[in-house]
Design an enzyme around this catalytic site. Structure first.
Site, PDB file in Angstrom:
ATOM      1  CE  LYS A 263      -3.716  -2.287   2.603  1.00  0.00           C
ATOM      2  NZ  LYS A 263      -4.768  -2.269   1.584  1.00  0.00           N
ATOM      3  NE  ARG A 337     -10.395 -10.196  -2.744  1.00  0.00           N
ATOM      4  CZ  ARG A 337     -10.718  -9.198  -3.588  1.00  0.00           C
ATOM      5  NH1 ARG A 337     -10.992  -9.480  -4.854  1.00  0.00           N
ATOM      6  NH2 ARG A 337     -10.786  -7.962  -3.167  1.00  0.00           N
TER       7      ARG A 337
END
Length: 486
Positions: A263, A337
């Site tokens: 990030k 996920r």
């Protein structure tokens, strides 16, 4: 989580003392008590109300009297939310004046008003002070809220106390930095919360996770020096309304750097909150168990951090989920996920009546509806989503249902594996949900709480930092299931 995190206790009382600080709750100026206020004071309150100032205070030297009018709305849930926000707003005055306790005198006779007002105060009074040098100086003074009302039951008060305690535990976990709250520490904290509760807790260590071939969780953990955990919580009282369990699954990424797709900018600043879904699962089951709701509920919390170490998983890797599905990894920042896929596939062993997952999954969900609600989607669960939405309005933890059309599945087709972990540039929250749905064959609801789990500025009683979203929502949902069944 320590018991001091739950700062505020709500008490049902029959009367108040001569020196008690009083909050007079009403919905109409006609309800002003003539035995507590002089004619001059009543006139002063009326004048303020006419000028839309619905909160008036009197310093009686020995005690305070606060007059609070709450406007009743056509929808009860809006009245309740107005009361919560008013309670939080008045809370600032209580703490500024260093008041230890207040008594709520309910002149409204509205069944939800006093309880919602107290709930707003109790939720708003939460603080995370662990890392301040001078905790005592910063600590809020209010500790007790007494409710004097003929329309509020002890059972209702006990339920709110349970929920504020569970909410505080979740907020504390979400606010903790990863320097303290590793995956192993999160599992320890959950075990400590449920100590002596009769709820079964099992923590799978890395060796067990490897033996189960939970490849999503293991892949994300490859870049970390701290091992992963997979926490299983099971509450099953003797008599339940359901023969098959409800299963709650929570994302437990205790810190997300994005992995090798690291990030940038300030997008990593609040990533200690990426385990908010897992925390909410534990908190909601704690509340359900403590309130002794007659429901069989299972919680599954896969946990790890996601770091860019030399052996971290990379884009292009193919990994295998618990059920044997091969996944092409296109982005290591789509890691939540992957660990949820293992848990959702594992949930099949329980033959569940319904599975709900909670996850701070996508920025797409937050960009779509902001911080005012969570995104929901699902399959084989239309009635359940409707019921969950109704709980969302009652608790003001609202959900917005997104479409789950089969065309979105096309976005996840891989040329070298069964499925890939990233869709196209558009509808990211939906394709993330579609990825998760691949591992389910039961009634299923996915909740993306990316916008609601952590706030960077105060929003009434939700506070700043971790909000504990999901606890009150899931508790109300299960309570309504019990009411409907009995």
């Amino acid at each position: 989580m320590t018991k001091t995190d739950k700062m505020t206790n709500i008490i049902r009382a029959k009367k108040y003392g001569i020196s008690d600080n009083l909050v007079i709750l009403l919905t109409d100026v006609k309800q002003l008590p003539k035995d507590l206020l002089s004619k001059e004071e009543i006139a002063y309150v009326r004048k303020n109300f006419e000028h839309e100032n619905k909160s008036v205070e009197f310093n009686k030297i020995s005690h305070w009297i606060f007059i609070q009018q709450i406007d009743e709305k056509p929808e009860p849930f809006r009245t309740a939310e107005n009361a919560r926000k008013a309670g939080d707003k008045l809370l600032n005055t209580f703490n500024t004046q260093k008041l230890n306790s207040v008594s709520l005198l309910d002149y409204s006779k509205n069944e939800i008003l006093a309880l919602a007002f107290a709930e707003g105060m109790a939720l708003g009074n939460y603080q995370f002070l662990k890392y301040f040098k001078d905790k005592k100086k910063k600590k809020n003074s209010l500790s007790d809220i007494k409710i004097i009302s003929s329309v509020v039951s002890l059972t209702e008060i006990e339920a709110v106390n349970i929920l504020t305690e569970a909410n505080a535990a979740v907020r504390t976990w979400v606010n903790e930095p990863v320097s303290y709250l590793t995956a192993e520490k999160l599992s320890e904290e959950i075990k400590q919360l449920f100590k002596d509760s009769g709820v079964k807790i099992e923590v799978l260590n890395k060796k067990k996770i490897e033996s189960l071939k939970m490849g999503g969780l293991l892949a994300v953990n490859k870049g970390s020096i701290d091992p992963p955990t997979f926490t299983i919580i099971e509450y099953k009282p003797e008599k339940t309304i359901n023969s098959k369990p409800y299963v709650f699954v929570g994302k437990g990424v205790v810190f997300d750097t994005g992995g090798l797709n690291i990030k940038t900018g300030d997008y990593m600043n609040d990533m200690k909150s990426d385990m908010a879904g897992g925390a909410a699962v534990a908190g909601s089951i704690y509340a359900i168990a403590k309130a002794k709701l007659p429901v069989h509920v299972v919680g599954l919390i896969p946990a790890t951090d996601n770091r860019p170490d030399g052996n971290a998983f990379v884009s292009g890797d193919v990994i295998y989920i618990y059920d044997g599905t091969s996944v092409e990894v296109l982005n290591t920042d789509a890691e939540g996920r992957l660990i949820l896929a293992d848990a959702l596939a594992y949930a099949k062993k329980y033959d569940p009546v319904l599975v709900i997952d909670l996850a701070t999954l996508t920025g797409s969900a937050m960009r779509a509806i902001g911080v005012q609600g969570s995104v929901a989607m699902g399959q084989k669960s239309a009635d359940e989503i409707k019921m969950l939405s109704e709980s969302g309005y009652r608790t003001h933890e609202r959900i917005v249902e997104f479409p789950f059309w089969e065309e979105y599945d096309e976005e996840l087709k891989s040329t070298i594996a069964d499925i890939k972990n990233l869709g196209g540039a558009n509808a990211g929250a939906i394709t993330a949900g579609k990825f998760l749905a691949h591992f389910t064959d039961y009634p299923y609801i996915h909740l993306d709480i990316a916008g609601t789990a952590f706030l960077d500025k105060k929003d009434s009683y939700r506070g700043i930092g971790g909000t504990g979203v999901g606890v009150r929502l899931l508790f109300d949902f299960m309570k309504q299931k019990v009411i409907k069944a009995l």
